[in-house]
Design a protein around this motif. Structure first.
Motif, short mmCIF file in Angstrom:
data_model
loop_
_atom_site.label_atom_id
_atom_site.label_comp_id
_atom_site.label_asym_id
_atom_site.label_seq_id
_atom_site.Cartn_x
_atom_site.Cartn_y
_atom_site.Cartn_z
N HIS A 201 0.83 -1.20 0.00
CA HIS A 201 0.00 0.00 0.00
C HIS A 201 0.87 1.26 0.00
O HIS A 201 0.60 2.21 -0.74
N THR A 202 1.91 1.26 0.82
CA THR A 202 2.81 2.40 0.88
C THR A 202 3.51 2.61 -0.46
O THR A 202 3.61 3.75 -0.95
N LEU A 203 3.99 1.52 -1.04
CA LEU A 203 4.70 1.62 -2.32
C LEU A 203 3.78 2.15 -3.42
O LEU A 203 4.16 3.05 -4.18
N SER A 204 2.57 1.61 -3.52
CA SER A 204 1.66 2.03 -4.58
C SER A 204 1.22 3.48 -4.41
O SER A 204 0.83 4.14 -5.39
N GLY A 205 1.28 4.02 -3.18
CA GLY A 205 0.87 5.39 -2.93
C GLY A 205 1.98 6.41 -3.05
O GLY A 205 1.74 7.62 -2.85
N LEU A 206 3.19 5.99 -3.39
CA LEU A 206 4.30 6.92 -3.50
C LEU A 206 4.12 7.87 -4.69
O LEU A 206 3.67 7.47 -5.76
N THR A 207 4.49 9.11 -4.48
CA THR A 207 4.66 10.06 -5.58
C THR A 207 6.16 10.19 -5.80
O THR A 207 6.87 10.79 -4.98
N LEU A 208 6.65 9.61 -6.85
CA LEU A 208 8.09 9.59 -7.09
C LEU A 208 8.58 10.95 -7.57
O LEU A 208 7.85 11.68 -8.26
N PRO A 209 9.81 11.29 -7.23
CA PRO A 209 10.35 12.58 -7.68
C PRO A 209 10.47 12.62 -9.21
O PRO A 209 10.43 11.59 -9.89
N SER A 210 10.62 13.81 -9.73
CA SER A 210 10.81 13.96 -11.17
C SER A 210 12.21 13.50 -11.56
O SER A 210 13.11 13.36 -10.73
N GLY A 211 12.39 13.28 -12.83
CA GLY A 211 13.68 12.85 -13.33
C GLY A 211 13.82 11.35 -13.36
O GLY A 211 12.97 10.61 -12.87
N ALA A 212 14.94 10.89 -13.92
CA ALA A 212 15.20 9.46 -14.03
C ALA A 212 15.63 8.89 -12.69
O ALA A 212 16.46 9.47 -11.99
N GLY A 213 15.05 7.76 -12.32
CA GLY A 213 15.41 7.11 -11.07
C GLY A 213 15.75 5.65 -11.28
O GLY A 213 15.67 5.12 -12.40
N PHE A 214 16.11 4.99 -10.18
CA PHE A 214 16.40 3.56 -10.24
C PHE A 214 15.81 2.91 -8.99
O PHE A 214 15.94 3.44 -7.88
N SER A 215 15.15 1.76 -9.18
CA SER A 215 14.50 1.06 -8.08
C SER A 215 15.16 -0.29 -7.85
O SER A 215 15.39 -1.05 -8.80
N TRP A 216 15.45 -0.58 -6.59
CA TRP A 216 16.04 -1.85 -6.19
C TRP A 216 15.16 -2.45 -5.11
O TRP A 216 14.75 -1.75 -4.17
N ALA A 217 14.85 -3.75 -5.24
CA ALA A 217 14.00 -4.41 -4.26
C ALA A 217 14.50 -5.83 -4.03
O ALA A 217 14.98 -6.49 -4.96
N ALA A 218 14.38 -6.30 -2.80
CA ALA A 218 14.76 -7.68 -2.47
C ALA A 218 13.99 -8.12 -1.24
O ALA A 218 13.64 -7.32 -0.38
N GLY A 219 13.73 -9.44 -1.20
CA GLY A 219 13.00 -10.01 -0.06
C GLY A 219 12.39 -11.34 -0.43
O GLY A 219 12.89 -12.05 -1.31
N GLU A 220 11.27 -11.66 0.22
CA GLU A 220 10.60 -12.94 -0.01
C GLU A 220 10.04 -12.98 -1.44
O GLU A 220 9.51 -12.00 -1.94
N ALA A 221 10.12 -14.15 -2.08
CA ALA A 221 9.86 -14.27 -3.52
C ALA A 221 8.46 -13.80 -3.93
O ALA A 221 8.31 -13.01 -4.86
N SER A 222 7.43 -14.28 -3.24
CA SER A 222 6.08 -13.91 -3.65
C SER A 222 5.81 -12.42 -3.42
O SER A 222 5.13 -11.77 -4.22
N LEU A 223 6.36 -11.86 -2.34
CA LEU A 223 6.20 -10.43 -2.09
C LEU A 223 6.91 -9.62 -3.17
O LEU A 223 6.39 -8.61 -3.65
N MET A 224 8.10 -10.07 -3.57
CA MET A 224 8.84 -9.33 -4.60
C MET A 224 8.14 -9.38 -5.95
O MET A 224 8.24 -8.43 -6.74
N GLN A 225 7.44 -10.45 -6.24
CA GLN A 225 6.65 -10.49 -7.48
C GLN A 225 5.57 -9.42 -7.45
O GLN A 225 5.31 -8.75 -8.47
N GLN A 226 4.94 -9.23 -6.30
CA GLN A 226 3.92 -8.20 -6.16
C GLN A 226 4.55 -6.80 -6.23
O GLN A 226 3.98 -5.88 -6.83
N VAL A 227 5.71 -6.64 -5.62
CA VAL A 227 6.42 -5.37 -5.70
C VAL A 227 6.74 -5.03 -7.15
O VAL A 227 6.57 -3.87 -7.59
N LYS A 228 7.16 -6.01 -7.91
CA LYS A 228 7.48 -5.78 -9.32
C LYS A 228 6.25 -5.30 -10.09
O LYS A 228 6.34 -4.38 -10.91
N ARG A 229 5.10 -5.90 -9.80
CA ARG A 229 3.87 -5.48 -10.49
C ARG A 229 3.51 -4.04 -10.13
O ARG A 229 3.08 -3.26 -11.00
N VAL A 230 3.67 -3.68 -8.87
CA VAL A 230 3.37 -2.30 -8.47
C VAL A 230 4.31 -1.33 -9.19
O VAL A 230 3.88 -0.29 -9.70
#
Length: 262
Positions: A201-230
């Motif tokens: 919920h927190t991730l999906s509600g983020l307003t990301l800053p302007s400009g080019a960014g980079f996202s890194w995520a790691a953790g439990e496999a099923s949660l990370m699949q959901q993070v990737k979709r978000v």
């Protein structure tokens, strides 16, 4: 006293990493695989959920870790059987040949049992890292997402980011006791979460800053699949600006998988 790894690797590796970080894309560096017998030299708790265990030995003299995303293979004996687990190198002191790993203290598990019983003078073996995947630094912002297993890597990344960086971290810990200070000279916004649903919920509600960014995520496999979709569907982040890893999977031991291109 240990230091941040990027400040203590040997000069050629540091220069190579610096050259590779100059482009806004992921770069890969290969390392010679070495197996290093080591001895426990210090044990320190980090709150109620982690132990920082420092290993020392002459075999660590040429240790190199060029990325916070690196992992080594930690090998120890359990009832006559060699057990192998992946851990993030969090600090390395070249002067004393010491390497620090952070062990998450779960309710069960062979590595947790080893860490809880560890004492100065105990022996183990460290292998790797085989290589480094180096994330770009020259982006407008960095988004870091992870559960407790990724906290050491995120802590290292925040500590290594340059002062003019903008970092956002969304962190899943068991409870408020799992929060800890995360030092950084970057402008940092931390979102502490206590359930997978709250993290998403927190991730999906983020307003990301302007400009080019980079996202890194790691953790439990099923949660990370959901993070990737978000990240890709809701936040509309290009796959070329993501790196997502499964550090573990529920019900399995010694699991590690790159989910970026799946």
């Amino acid at each position: 006293m240990t230091e941040q790894i990027t400040k203590s690797v040997n000069k050629p590796a540091t220069e190579q990493a610096s050259e590779q970080q100059s482009g806004r894309r992921v770069q890969r560096m290969r390392h010679e695989l070495k197996i290093r017998p080591v001895t426990v030299s210090n044990i320190a708790p980090i709150g109620p959920h982690f132990l920082a265990i420092t290993f020392q030995g002459p075999t660590l003299a040429d240790f190199v870790s060029a990325s916070f995303d690196d992992h080594i293979k930690f090998m120890f004996d359990h009832a006559g059987t060699e057990i192998r687990r992946d851990y993030t190198p969090t600090a390395y002191n070249a002067a004393s040949n010491e390497l620090t790993l952070q062990f998450a203290l779960h309710d069960a598990g062979k590595a947790t049992a080893w860490a809880k019983q560890a004492k100065v003078g105990d022996t183990a073996v460290i292998g790797g890292p085989r290589g480094s995947v180096i994330m770009p630094l020259d982006v407008s912002w960095h988004l870091l997402i992870g559960d407790n297993s990724a906290l050491p890597a995120i802590e290292r990344r925040l500590a290594e980011l340059p002062a003019n960086s903008h970092a956002i971290a969304v962190l899943l810990v068991p409870n408020k006791d799992g929060q800890r200070p995360l030092a950084s000279t970057a402008h940092t916004t931390l979102h502490w979460c206590y359930s997978e649903q709250q993290l998403l919920h927190t991730l999906s509600g983020l307003t990301l800053p302007s400009g080019a960014g980079f996202s890194w995520a790691a953790g439990e496999a099923s949660l990370m699949q959901q993070v990737k979709r978000v990240l890709t569907e809701q936040l509309q982040q290009p796959k070329s600006t993501l790196r997502i890893g499964a550090y573990w999977r529920k019900g399995e031991a010694d699991f590690h998988q790159d989910l970026t291109d799946e």
